[in-house]
Design a protein around this motif. Structure first.
Motif, PDB file in Angstrom:
ATOM      1  N   LEU A   3       0.833  -1.199   0.000  1.00 33.68           N
ATOM      2  CA  LEU A   3       0.000   0.000   0.000  1.00 33.68           C
ATOM      3  C   LEU A   3       0.865   1.245   0.000  1.00 33.68           C
ATOM      4  N   SER A   4       0.407   2.299  -0.656  1.00 34.61           N
ATOM      5  CA  SER A   4       1.159   3.555  -0.674  1.00 34.61           C
ATOM      6  C   SER A   4       1.058   4.240   0.685  1.00 34.61           C
ATOM      7  N   ARG A   5       1.967   5.174   0.913  1.00 32.38           N
ATOM      8  CA  ARG A   5       1.995   5.904   2.174  1.00 32.38           C
ATOM      9  C   ARG A   5       0.841   6.881   2.292  1.00 32.38           C
ATOM     10  N   ASN A   6       0.185   7.182   1.222  1.00 34.99           N
ATOM     11  CA  ASN A   6      -0.891   8.159   1.243  1.00 34.99           C
ATOM     12  C   ASN A   6      -1.923   7.772   0.197  1.00 34.99           C
ATOM     13  N   HIS A   7      -2.854   8.638  -0.032  1.00 37.22           N
ATOM     14  CA  HIS A   7      -3.938   8.371  -0.973  1.00 37.22           C
ATOM     15  C   HIS A   7      -3.642   8.839  -2.389  1.00 37.22           C
ATOM     16  N   PHE A   8      -2.428   9.267  -2.669  1.00 39.86           N
ATOM     17  CA  PHE A   8      -2.077   9.737  -4.004  1.00 39.86           C
ATOM     18  C   PHE A   8      -1.780   8.562  -4.933  1.00 39.86           C
ATOM     19  N   SER A   9      -2.187   8.698  -6.202  1.00 39.05           N
ATOM     20  CA  SER A   9      -1.877   7.659  -7.190  1.00 39.05           C
ATOM     21  C   SER A   9      -0.565   7.961  -7.906  1.00 39.05           C
ATOM     22  N   ILE A  10      -0.228   9.251  -8.005  1.00 41.80           N
ATOM     23  CA  ILE A  10       1.028   9.653  -8.641  1.00 41.80           C
ATOM     24  C   ILE A  10       1.504  10.965  -8.026  1.00 41.80           C
ATOM     25  N   SER A  11       2.807  11.107  -7.927  1.00 43.68           N
ATOM     26  CA  SER A  11       3.417  12.356  -7.481  1.00 43.68           C
ATOM     27  C   SER A  11       4.210  12.948  -8.638  1.00 43.68           C
ATOM     28  N   VAL A  12       4.086  14.247  -8.820  1.00 39.37           N
ATOM     29  CA  VAL A  12       4.804  14.964  -9.868  1.00 39.37           C
ATOM     30  C   VAL A  12       5.781  15.924  -9.193  1.00 39.37           C
ATOM     31  N   VAL A  13       7.070  15.791  -9.503  1.00 33.30           N
ATOM     32  CA  VAL A  13       8.100  16.638  -8.916  1.00 33.30           C
ATOM     33  C   VAL A  13       8.572  17.628  -9.970  1.00 33.30           C
ATOM     34  N   LEU A  14       8.590  18.902  -9.603  1.00 32.94           N
ATOM     35  CA  LEU A  14       8.908  19.963 -10.544  1.00 32.94           C
ATOM     36  C   LEU A  14       9.789  21.018  -9.871  1.00 32.94           C
ATOM     37  N   PRO A  15      11.087  21.035 -10.165  1.00 37.26           N
ATOM     38  CA  PRO A  15      11.928  22.119  -9.653  1.00 37.26           C
ATOM     39  C   PRO A  15      11.870  23.331 -10.588  1.00 37.26           C
ATOM     40  N   THR A  16      12.101  24.511 -10.029  1.00 35.89           N
ATOM     41  CA  THR A  16      12.106  25.719 -10.845  1.00 35.89           C
ATOM     42  C   THR A  16      13.048  26.745 -10.231  1.00 35.89           C
ATOM     43  N   TYR A  17      13.536  27.627 -11.086  1.00 36.69           N
ATOM     44  CA  TYR A  17      14.391  28.729 -10.625  1.00 36.69           C
ATOM     45  C   TYR A  17      14.276  29.903 -11.594  1.00 36.69           C
ATOM     46  N   ASN A  18      13.737  31.005 -11.093  1.00 36.19           N
ATOM     47  CA  ASN A  18      13.638  32.261 -11.858  1.00 36.19           C
ATOM     48  C   ASN A  18      13.059  32.067 -13.263  1.00 36.19           C
ATOM     49  N   ARG A  19      11.986  31.300 -13.331  1.00 38.31           N
ATOM     50  CA  ARG A  19      11.343  31.091 -14.633  1.00 38.31           C
ATOM     51  C   ARG A  19       9.843  31.290 -14.505  1.00 38.31           C
ATOM     52  N   ILE A  20       9.482  32.424 -13.919  1.00 38.46           N
ATOM     53  CA  ILE A  20       8.080  32.731 -13.661  1.00 38.46           C
ATOM     54  C   ILE A  20       7.233  32.634 -14.927  1.00 38.46           C
ATOM     55  N   ASN A  21       7.736  33.126 -16.058  1.00 43.89           N
ATOM     56  CA  ASN A  21       6.945  33.074 -17.289  1.00 43.89           C
ATOM     57  C   ASN A  21       6.708  31.647 -17.757  1.00 43.89           C
ATOM     58  N   ARG A  22       7.695  30.791 -17.598  1.00 41.68           N
ATOM     59  CA  ARG A  22       7.516  29.387 -18.011  1.00 41.68           C
ATOM     60  C   ARG A  22       6.626  28.624 -17.048  1.00 41.68           C
ATOM     61  N   ILE A  23       6.804  28.839 -15.753  1.00 47.28           N
ATOM     62  CA  ILE A  23       5.994  28.104 -14.771  1.00 47.28           C
ATOM     63  C   ILE A  23       4.518  28.507 -14.900  1.00 47.28           C
ATOM     64  N   LYS A  24       4.250  29.747 -15.277  1.00 45.79           N
ATOM     65  CA  LYS A  24       2.868  30.193 -15.474  1.00 45.79           C
ATOM     66  C   LYS A  24       2.231  29.515 -16.678  1.00 45.79           C
ATOM     67  N   LYS A  25       3.046  29.064 -17.621  1.00 42.63           N
ATOM     68  CA  LYS A  25       2.520  28.349 -18.792  1.00 42.63           C
ATOM     69  C   LYS A  25       2.375  26.855 -18.531  1.00 42.63           C
ATOM     70  N   CYS A  26       3.362  26.254 -17.862  1.00 44.76           N
ATOM     71  CA  CYS A  26       3.340  24.796 -17.717  1.00 44.76           C
ATOM     72  C   CYS A  26       2.456  24.321 -16.559  1.00 44.76           C
ATOM     73  N   LEU A  27       2.493  25.011 -15.432  1.00 48.05           N
ATOM     74  CA  LEU A  27       1.767  24.521 -14.254  1.00 48.05           C
ATOM     75  C   LEU A  27       0.267  24.362 -14.501  1.00 48.05           C
ATOM     76  N   PRO A  28      -0.403  25.299 -15.148  1.00 46.96           N
ATOM     77  CA  PRO A  28      -1.827  25.078 -15.419  1.00 46.96           C
ATOM     78  C   PRO A  28      -2.100  23.822 -16.249  1.00 46.96           C
ATOM     79  N   THR A  29      -1.186  23.453 -17.144  1.00 50.09           N
ATOM     80  CA  THR A  29      -1.404  22.234 -17.932  1.00 50.09           C
ATOM     81  C   THR A  29      -1.310  20.995 -17.049  1.00 50.09           C
ATOM     82  N   PHE A  30      -0.464  21.030 -16.034  1.00 48.65           N
ATOM     83  CA  PHE A  30      -0.363  19.902 -15.102  1.00 48.65           C
ATOM     84  C   PHE A  30      -1.620  19.820 -14.240  1.00 48.65           C
ATOM     85  N   LEU A  31      -2.039  20.965 -13.725  1.00 48.18           N
ATOM     86  CA  LEU A  31      -3.181  20.989 -12.806  1.00 48.18           C
ATOM     87  C   LEU A  31      -4.509  20.707 -13.504  1.00 48.18           C
ATOM     88  N   ALA A  32      -4.533  20.783 -14.827  1.00 41.09           N
ATOM     89  CA  ALA A  32      -5.762  20.498 -15.575  1.00 41.09           C
ATOM     90  C   ALA A  32      -6.054  19.003 -15.667  1.00 41.09           C
TER      91      ALA A  32
END
Length: 103
Positions: A3-32
């Motif tokens: 059994l998994s440690r929690n109720h999540f089926s998948i974890s998505v790991v995303l590091p970022t550094y000073n890329r506000i314009n890119r994170i604003k484009k990619c993150l909504p596609t993940f959260l959709a």
């Protein structure tokens, strides 16, 4: 059966550094995603361009999002590892802040 440690089926790991314009484009596609039991772990590598404030607003409005801020820029590889340490699902997906997700 393992059994998994929690109720999540998948974890998505995303590091970022000073890329506000890119994170604003990619993150909504993940959260959709239609997966409601996905865990999104975002590691900010101590950005100074407004990324952290943006991530705080996203985490406040979407409980699947967990954010962590490094006290200094430790690089993408170490940030991926830091995020991996927070994984609570049996599967993890490592992405970059310029990736997009469809479907």
């Amino acid at each position: 059966m393992l059994l998994s440690r929690n109720h999540f089926s998948i974890s998505v790991v995303l590091p970022t550094y000073n890329r506000i314009n890119r994170i604003k484009k990619c993150l909504p596609t993940f959260l959709a995603t239609k997966l409601k039991d996905a865990q999104f772990i975002i590691i900010d590598n101590n950005s100074n361009d407004g990324t952290w404030d943006y991530l705080k607003s996203i985490a406040h409005s979407d409980k699947r999002v967990e954010i962590y801020k490094n006290p200094q820029n430790i690089g993408a590889l170490k940030s991926h590892f830091r995020g991996f340490c927070e994984v609570k699902a049996p599967y993890a997906l490592m992405l970059s802040d310029d990736d997009l997700m469809v479907g």
